[in-house]
Every structure is written in C-alpha cells, then in structure tokens.
Design an enzyme around this catalytic site. Structure first.
Site, PDB file in Angstrom:
ATOM      1  N   HIS A 142      17.447 -32.612 -18.511  1.00  0.00           N
ATOM      2  CA  HIS A 142      18.240 -31.764 -17.615  1.00  0.00           C
ATOM      3  C   HIS A 142      17.365 -31.230 -16.467  1.00  0.00           C
ATOM      4  CE1 HIS A 142      21.435 -28.684 -16.788  1.00  0.00           C
ATOM      5  NE2 HIS A 142      20.384 -28.002 -16.332  1.00  0.00           N
ATOM      6  N   GLU A 143      16.206 -30.687 -16.827  1.00  0.00           N
ATOM      7  CA  GLU A 143      15.320 -30.112 -15.804  1.00  0.00           C
ATOM      8  C   GLU A 143      14.649 -31.193 -14.962  1.00  0.00           C
ATOM      9  OE1 GLU A 143      15.460 -27.044 -15.180  1.00  0.00           O
ATOM     10  OE2 GLU A 143      16.675 -26.561 -16.936  1.00  0.00           O
ATOM     11  N   HIS A 159      16.938 -31.784 -12.102  1.00  0.00           N
ATOM     12  CA  HIS A 159      16.817 -30.742 -11.072  1.00  0.00           C
ATOM     13  C   HIS A 159      15.563 -30.962 -10.214  1.00  0.00           C
ATOM     14  CE1 HIS A 159      20.175 -28.333 -12.183  1.00  0.00           C
ATOM     15  NE2 HIS A 159      19.709 -27.961 -13.359  1.00  0.00           N
TER      16      HIS A 159
END
Length: 498
Positions: A146-147, A150
């Site tokens: 997920h990160e 980003h």
C-alpha cells in the site's frame, strides 16, 4: 474469548518496553546517549506504539518511479479511476454491512454473520491463535505494498519522499511513507488524487494477484503435488473422534464418506454437510446374520425418544433397526458387532435397494439406531480399513485438517501447500479489506485526502468559495467517519459479546 496467557504476555511486554524507555529517558547518565541511539535508528516509542523510519529505500522508490513512464502513467490513472469508484463502493458496502449487523442483532440468527463481506477481526476470538502468524504477516505485506504505491506515485508527481517506516500498535503491524507536505500542496488536485488513490489501487492489485495464485496453485505445484485423488490428512486433533489406532493418521488419503466420493477438501465438507442433513444411511446385510446367534437386544427408548438395544455400553456393538423379514411392518432391533456388520456392505435406504444389488443370498437393509443428529459414518482411507465414526458430523470436520495437495515423492513437505494456500487466502482478505476501509471518506484515512482532492478537482467551478468546499468535505467526512465507527463498534460487540 481472548486467551488470558496471550493477553498477559502482550501487556507484560509493553509494560517492560515502556518502563525501560521511561527509566533510560529519566536517567542523567544514559538519557543523551539513549535518545541519540533512538534518533540514529529512526525509532520512536510511546505507550503501546513503536515506530521505525528510514531513508534507505528512497533510491529504490526513485528507481521504480523511472521504469517505463508511459506505462506507469496509464497504471496510476487506472488507480485514480479505481480509487474514486472504490470510495463510492466502500460507502455502499459499509451501509449494507451495517444493515446485516443490525438484522443479525434483532433476529439473533448466527447464519447471517457468515454472509457479511466485512467483519471485525479480534485475535483469539474469531481468529485462532494458530493463525496469528499468517494474519500479521499478510497484514504487514499488504501495508508495505500500500505504502509502496503512495511512494512511487508521489515521486512521479515530483513530490519528495522523506522516508518509509513501519510500526506496531499494540499487536497490529503497519507501514507508512512520509511525504514532503509543501510539495504535495503545490501539485494539482488530479495529481494529488493519483498519489492518494495509489495505495488502495495497489491493495486491490495485490488482492487480485493473490487470488490468481490461489486458483493456479495446483498448476504451480503440479511437478511436486497432484490433486483430485482425495483429501490428504495433515493434522489430527489428539483425543478427538478421529484419533486412535483405527482412526485417521497424518498422511492418510480420504477418498470417501459412506457412498459420497471425496476428491478434495471441498468434497469432504460437502459430504459431511449432506450426511448431517439427510437420514442415517443403512447397510445391506444377509438375513442369516440376524439369526438369534446375534442375541437380539431388547429395545428401549432414550430420553430423546429414539430407540436403543445395546445396554452394555460396548465399544464394538451398535444397535441396528430393520423391517422384519417375516413381512410384519413393525421395526425390529438387534445389537450387533458394528465393524463386522458394515465392512464391505452396500449402502441402502430400504430393503428393496438390497434386493436390486444382491444376486445370491437374501439381504436386508439395517440402519444404525442413533440419537437425533448423531450419525454413523464410514470413512474410506485406503489401504487401511474403514474408520468408523459415531457422533455429530461437524465434530469430525473439526477433528482433522486436510489439504487437496498430495505429494508425488515421500520426502516432500505436507505443509508447504497448506502454508501457501492459507497465506494467499489471508492476503486476499486483508489486502481487499485495506482497499475497502482506506477508501472510506473518513478522517485520518486515505479516503479523507481522496475526498478533499476530488472536491477540489470537480467543484472548483461550481462552488467557487474554498471555505464552502471545505465545509461540504467536512460533513461528508463526518458522515463517512460515523458510518465506519458504527460498523466497527457493532462489529466488535457482535464478536466479543456473543
């Protein structure tokens, strides 16, 4: 309930960490050295929370952001579209989940809990302690991916990444990226959307990838394992109904339950379900075996109204009922050696079934006379003799662990396919859940920033006053936060209070 030993261990560990941290920070001789050590390693400690941050992965993120710019632009634009759709879809899903929870609370129907897509997970309550390693590892992997989304999206939009980190809150692991806020505020709302939507987009992709691996696992493992020949026993609960000299053992291959063939774990579950919801199976035995030499038992009623005729509590005898071969319509009962009676016999429902299959001696259909919901089941696991089970069928399901994958060679590990299969299932569940929950327009989640950027990108020409746009966003976030909080609160109550 949550295991007391686990709760005590977690509390004792955090108390020891916090006490050590407090003592070192209050020490005159060790304070400066200790704080310098924490700062040099990017560590931060607070009650029930430890956080680590580093810049060692910044070059890796920058390298990933330079790979095939055109393809990445299409990739993150797809993520933007998915993020907007998932934000709306997550609200619909939470409303539906809340309705199901309220319906379950009012009707007290436990079956409705299994229909919910989203459920609150509490280790030790609705998550077995034996599965904690899978759960936390899959949660951490989902958070890191997920990160990563980003970070790469931010670098593509010329937003600096200050660092990447991981944390543990109580027992739950997670990850984060630290973005340079000034750069983030300078880019356009559409660019911000690409950055904010990248996390849930990568969680969705990870969920789909894990699901694909799960379905293709038989193909990947085909050189070492084969499927479709039965369900392989990987664990037998000690002291359970399946344990014992004539029970199941690790490495046995179950191929049938009564007349229901078992080609895998799914067949095992469906056969047990079918046997528990249908009348007890009967067995064709020669009429000669019902002669007085078998010592007919005198039938008596149990407390639940069913009949029994074996009063000696024998572990080898069982009461059977049958229609009288003399043509009378009354049922008769006989206490007979169960293994000798059912070994190699044909299953039946009536004596007519026996007549259709018997070509020599006259046969009759005898049925075990058992308590309500209790079943007699023959478990086929060649080359061994049948395992005979008497009890509630779901108990047999809980007594053994099985897998579809049978090793081609004896030295291959039985647990490897189970590990891969279980881990993929957790990745699908947790990565998908992170995509849904982070999409909710809620304070402190990705949905907050996605909603704000979306409003700035779409309402700037309709609502020209920035304060009014922020007010609209505030009320939307308040509603989303209330919806998520209601789901979590009621979900926790449903899990822990029942």
């Amino acid at each position: 309930m949550i295991p007391v030993s686990l709760l005590v261990f977690v509390m004792a560990a955090w108390c020891a960490v916090y006490l050590t941290d407090t003592l070192l920070k209050s020490s005159v001789t060790h304070r400066i050295r200790y704080e310098s050590w924490l700062a040099s390693r990017g560590l931060m400690l607070s009650p029930f929370h430890v956080r680590w941050q580093t810049t060692m992965f910044n070059r890796l993120f920058a390298y990933c952001a330079r790979i095939n710019p055109q393809a990445q632009r299409l990739w993150f634009n797809s993520g933007l579209v998915f993020g907007i759709l998932s934000m709306m879809g997550s609200v619909v899903l939470l409303i539906r989940t809340l309705q199901q929870t309220l319906a379950q609370m009012t009707t007290n129907n436990p079956k409705m809990g299994g229909q919910q897509v989203l459920q609150v997970v509490v280790p030790g309550v609705n998550l077995p302690t034996s599965q904690l390693a899978y759960f936390f590892t899959a949660l951490l992997v989902s958070g890191v991916i997920h990160e990563l989304g980003h970070a790469v999206a931010a670098l593509r939009e010329q937003v600096r990444v200050n660092g990447f980190g991981m944390f543990v809150f109580v027992v739950y692991p997670g990850a984060f990226v630290d973005l340079f806020t000034t750069h983030l505020n300078l880019v356009s709302p559409v660019q911000q959307l690409r950055i904010f939507c990248a996390g849930v987009w990568h969680n969705f992709v990870l969920c789909v990838a894990a699901l694909a691996i799960l379905f293709l696992l038989p193909v990947f493992l085909f050189p070492m394992y084969y499927t479709g020949a039965g369900a392989l026993v990987t664990e037998v609960v000690q002291g359970s109904a399946a344990d014992g000299p004539r029970g199941l053992s690790v490495g046995d291959i179950v191929t049938g339950l009564e007349d229901c063939p078992v080609r895998g774990v799914e067949d095992w579950s469906s056969c047990l379900s079918r046997l528990s919801h249908t009348p007890q199976t009967g067995y064709c035995v020669p009429v000669s075996s019902l002669q007085p030499s078998w010592a007919h038992g005198r039938a008596f009623k149990r407390l639940d109204g069913t009949m029994d005729c074996c009063s000696n509590n024998s572990l080898t005898d069982l009461c059977f009922s049958y229609m009288s071969p003399q043509g009378r319509k009354d049922r008769e009962y006989a206490c007979m050696p169960v293994r000798k009676m059912v070994t190699g016999t044909q299953v039946c429902r009536t004596s007519d079934d026996c007549a259709a299959h018997s070509h020599s001696a006259a046969s009759i259909c005898v049925t075990p006379s058992l308590e309500n919901q209790t079943r007699f089941i023959r478990v086929t696991h060649p080359p061994n003799t049948h395992m005979l089970f008497v009890g509630y069928p779901p108990h047999l399901q809980y007594a053994v662990s099985l897998t579809n994958f049978i090793p081609r060679l004896g030295f291959l590990n039985l647990d490897l396919p189970v590990f891969l299969e279980t881990f993929c299932k957790y990745l699908v569940s947790l990565s998908g859940a992170l995509a849904v929950v982070n999409s909710v327009p809620c304070f402190a989640l990705d949905g907050q920033w996605m909603m704000n950027a979306l409003l700035e990108a779409t309402l700037v020409s309709v609502v020209t006053d920035r304060q009014k746009r922020e007010l609209i966003g505030f009320f939307l976030l308040l509603a989303g936060s209330a919806l998520l909080a209601a789901n979590v609160a009621l979900g926790l109550w449903m899990v822990t209070a029942r």
